[in-house]
Design an enzyme around this catalytic site. Structure first.
Site, PDB file in Angstrom:
ATOM      1  CD  GLU A 228      -3.017  -1.057   0.443  1.00 36.32           C
ATOM      2  OE1 GLU A 228      -3.132  -0.043  -0.279  1.00 36.32           O
ATOM      3  OE2 GLU A 228      -3.810  -2.000   0.421  1.00 36.32           O
ATOM      4  CB  CYS A 262      -1.666   7.151   1.069  1.00 36.39           C
ATOM      5  SG  CYS A 262      -2.977   6.299   1.961  1.00 36.39           S
TER       6      CYS A 262
HETATM    7  P1  NAP Z   1       8.341   5.127   4.712  1.00 29.20           P
HETATM    8  O1  NAP Z   1       9.499   5.984   4.944  1.00 29.20           O
HETATM    9  O2  NAP Z   1       8.325   4.246   3.534  1.00 29.20           O
HETATM   10  O3  NAP Z   1       8.159   4.256   6.040  1.00 29.20           O
HETATM   11  C1  NAP Z   1       7.126   3.297   6.162  1.00 29.20           C
HETATM   12  C2  NAP Z   1       7.652   2.134   6.948  1.00 29.20           C
HETATM   13  O4  NAP Z   1       8.651   1.462   6.185  1.00 29.20           O
HETATM   14  C3  NAP Z   1       8.335   2.517   8.254  1.00 29.20           C
HETATM   15  O5  NAP Z   1       8.085   1.511   9.203  1.00 29.20           O
HETATM   16  C4  NAP Z   1       9.795   2.551   7.875  1.00 29.20           C
HETATM   17  O6  NAP Z   1      10.661   2.343   8.972  1.00 29.20           O
HETATM   18  C5  NAP Z   1       9.870   1.397   6.896  1.00 29.20           C
HETATM   19  N1  NAP Z   1      10.937   1.480   5.909  1.00 29.20           N
HETATM   20  C6  NAP Z   1      11.455   2.585   5.340  1.00 29.20           C
HETATM   21  N2  NAP Z   1      12.382   2.230   4.429  1.00 29.20           N
HETATM   22  C7  NAP Z   1      12.462   0.883   4.440  1.00 29.20           C
HETATM   23  C8  NAP Z   1      13.233  -0.068   3.729  1.00 29.20           C
HETATM   24  N3  NAP Z   1      14.123   0.284   2.801  1.00 29.20           N
HETATM   25  N4  NAP Z   1      13.067  -1.381   3.997  1.00 29.20           N
HETATM   26  C9  NAP Z   1      12.154  -1.753   4.906  1.00 29.20           C
HETATM   27  N5  NAP Z   1      11.390  -0.917   5.630  1.00 29.20           N
HETATM   28  C10 NAP Z   1      11.525   0.397   5.380  1.00 29.20           C
HETATM   29  O7  NAP Z   1       7.001   5.959   4.625  1.00 29.20           O
HETATM   30  P2  NAP Z   1       6.496   7.084   5.611  1.00 29.20           P
HETATM   31  O8  NAP Z   1       7.178   8.341   5.266  1.00 29.20           O
HETATM   32  O9  NAP Z   1       6.572   6.604   7.015  1.00 29.20           O
HETATM   33  O10 NAP Z   1       4.952   7.128   5.239  1.00 29.20           O
HETATM   34  C11 NAP Z   1       4.471   7.912   4.237  1.00 29.20           C
HETATM   35  C12 NAP Z   1       4.245   7.122   2.967  1.00 29.20           C
HETATM   36  O11 NAP Z   1       3.316   6.074   3.227  1.00 29.20           O
HETATM   37  C13 NAP Z   1       3.631   7.963   1.900  1.00 29.20           C
HETATM   38  O12 NAP Z   1       4.196   7.665   0.668  1.00 29.20           O
HETATM   39  C14 NAP Z   1       2.162   7.537   1.938  1.00 29.20           C
HETATM   40  O13 NAP Z   1       1.466   7.777   0.775  1.00 29.20           O
HETATM   41  C15 NAP Z   1       2.296   6.092   2.229  1.00 29.20           C
HETATM   42  N6  NAP Z   1       1.029   5.569   2.758  1.00 29.20           N
HETATM   43  C16 NAP Z   1       0.305   4.727   1.964  1.00 29.20           C
HETATM   44  C17 NAP Z   1      -0.913   4.248   2.407  1.00 29.20           C
HETATM   45  C18 NAP Z   1      -1.745   3.319   1.565  1.00 29.20           C
HETATM   46  O14 NAP Z   1      -2.618   2.656   2.111  1.00 29.20           O
HETATM   47  N7  NAP Z   1      -1.531   3.199   0.286  1.00 29.20           N
HETATM   48  C19 NAP Z   1      -1.381   4.603   3.667  1.00 29.20           C
HETATM   49  C20 NAP Z   1      -0.613   5.468   4.433  1.00 29.20           C
HETATM   50  C21 NAP Z   1       0.602   5.926   3.962  1.00 29.20           C
HETATM   51  P3  NAP Z   1      11.445   3.561   9.671  1.00 29.20           P
HETATM   52  O15 NAP Z   1      10.414   4.467  10.243  1.00 29.20           O
HETATM   53  O16 NAP Z   1      12.262   2.897  10.695  1.00 29.20           O
HETATM   54  O17 NAP Z   1      12.235   4.223   8.588  1.00 29.20           O
END
Ligand code: NAP
Length: 464
Positions: A228, A262
């Site tokens: 997602e 998102c």
């Molecule tokens: P993010 O940086 O991708 O982090 C999300 C999760 O992934 C966190 O637990 C993060 O851990 C982990 N993570 C980051 N890089 C990783 C990697 N290379 N390998 C494994 N795990 C990794 O995203 P965010 O900034 O927290 O959230 C915002 C994003 O989420 C936006 O793009 C938003 O659109 C998306 N989102 C999508 C939905 C949907 O349902 N489609 C819903 C909500 C949000 P750490 O915190 O330890 O870095």
């Protein structure tokens, strides 16, 4: 990234947490695998009882859970309390419907009996984001646990207290020890956990790079993954729309969760005949929003979750301006402690620049003027994302054209995109794959097992 609660309203570090050691991770994986062996056999009614109890805990303590969310990531308190209520809803939804969604499906064939059976897969790793720190987790956990899987949560590093509180809710609700565990780990530990043979699948809600990384590890391990990811949702307004409603809903759709959703409306695509009126009303309402302490009742927009998000957002705005966009209101960070950014409206963004269709995570709206429905749809689809979409029109023919032609996981007509336990949620293109919620969500992490029972008598027919 350190695992810590850092108050986004003040910048103060409230509490830091040690990462789990390798030995602690190992014992949690062992517990998950061991619990699965017994939990998978529990009757659905027992799971439903515990899930209903989880809903009761969420409802009873929603104020406290709301405060935790607001403290860690800055959403207005009332929205955080509503988030806890929505989590209770998804728990009840699956407590009441899981058995029906996973009932055997009889299929008439040449067999004496043949049917499809749904069985749990095992421990599933959930990598989750901070923006809806409870909701994102519960919408994975409620169906996964009701299907008989066990959950391992790697939550975002800035919401550790939310992560621990969720684990505690499931424990208090009566799920067996190990049915749902929080792992306080950095993202660098995800790879080895996902490679562990005891972990059978993964789901990630988050950014495109994180999703690509987890999906490629899962792919190499031949493990199921659900993604997602981000979005750049269009919000289209046609001449027949109720303009007042479209403006009010549009502002809400852009600024909900401090603009960090998102499925927030990010690109407003408006028919030329009503564009000037829409722009005036939209800018007026954006200007009237109260930005401030998310614990204050009259606050519409709190701080962004981290200083990095403010920096990224400001860079996107400056990039747009450098390539010709005009700022009608806002356009800069607010000079006060914490991660505050002005509600912003950009116009004249060049549709050929990347910023016009990348994800903007904060209270910044872009308005585009179009001359026809075909131009509106073309612009709406001109992004690598395909999560949600909204179109406002009272013309039935136009409604159908949007439904048929928008490239997105959902089309909301005369409304704003929102998740609902009864409807599937997910995206196409770079917004990910797989679905959460409804019967589609609970069937993501199950073995769809075909059962075929032949006639007992020695059969003459030897075809396959
Ligand atoms: P993010 O940086 O991708 O982090 C999300 C999760 O992934 C966190 O637990 C993060 O851990 C982990 N993570 C980051 N890089 C990783 C990697 N290379 N390998 C494994 N795990 C990794 O995203 P965010 O900034 O927290 O959230 C915002 C994003 O989420 C936006 O793009 C938003 O659109 C998306 N989102 C999508 C939905 C949907 O349902 N489609 C819903 C909500 C949000 P750490 O915190 O330890 O870095």
């Amino acid at each position: 990234m350190a695992i810590a609660t850092i108050n986004p309203t003040t910048g103060e570090t409230v509490k830091t947490f040690e990462e789990l050691t390798a030995a602690q991770i190992e014992s949690k994986l062992q517990l998950a695998a061991g619990t699965f062996e017994t939990y998978r056999r529990t009757p659905s009614a027992d799971r439903a009882r515990a899930m209903t109890r989880a809903a009761e805990i969420l409802d009873a303590e929603k104020q406290q859970f709301g405060k935790l969310m607001t403290l860690e990531m800055g959403k207005p308190l009332q929205a955080a309390v509503s988030e806890a209520e929505k989590c209770a809803w998804v728990c009840r939804y699956y407590a009441e419907n899981a058995e029906r969604h996973l009932a055997d499906q009889i299929v008439e064939t040449n067999a004496k009996a043949s049917y499809v059976k749904f069985q749990p897969l095992g421990p599933v790793l959930a990598v989750m984001p901070w923006n809806f720190p409870f909701w994102q987790v519960f919408r994975f956990a409620a169906p996964a646990l009701m299907a008989g899987n066990v959950g391992l949560l790697k939550h975002a590093s800035n919401v550790p207290q939310c992560a621990l509180a969720i684990e505690e809710i499931f424990r208090r609700a009566g799920f067996p020890e190990g049915a749902f565990q929080t792992l306080l780990i950095g993202s660098d530990k995800v790879e080895s956990i996902l490679k562990d043979r005891r972990v059978v699948a993964a789901t990630l809600t988050g950014s495109e790079p994180a999703g690509a990384s987890v999906a490629s590890i899962a792919g190499k391990q031949i493990k199921k993954a659900v993604l997602e990811l981000g979005g750049s949702d269009p919000f289209i307004v046609m001449p027949s729309a109720n303009l007042a409603d479209a403006i009010t809903t549009g502002v809400k759709a852009r600024t909900i969760n401090n603009g960090q959703s998102c499925i927030a409306a990010k690109r407003f695509i408006v028919a030329a005949a009503i564009y000037d009126q829409f722009e005036r009303g939209f800018v007026d309402q954006m200007k009237s929003l109260v930005v401030g302490d998310p614990f204050e009742q009259n606050t519409d927009i709190g701080p962004l979750a981290t200083p990095q998000i403010v920096k990224d957002l400001d860079e996107q705005v400056q990039k747009a301006v450098a390539s010709g966009a005009r700022v009608l209101t806002g356009g800069k960070r607010i000079d006060r402690p914490g991660n505050f950014y002005e509600p912003t409206v950009l116009v004249d963004v060049d549709p050929s620049t990347p910023v016009s269709c990348e994800e903007i995570f904060g209270p910044v709206a872009m308005l585009f003027r179009v001359n026809s429905i075909d131009e509106a749809i073309h612009l709406a689809n001109a992004t690598t994302f395909g999560l949600g979409s909204a179109a406002w029109t009272n013309d039935a023919g136009e409604q159908q054209q949007f439904i048929d032609e928008l490239e997105a996981g959902s089309v909301f007509i005369n409304g704003m995109v929102a998740s609902d336990p009864r409807l599937p949620f997910g995206g196409v293109k770079h917004s990910g794959y797989g679905r959460e919620l409804a019967e589609f969500g609970i069937r993501e992490f199950v073995n769809i097992k075909t059962i075929w029972i032949g006639q007992s008598k020695a059969a003459a027919d030897d075809t396959e």
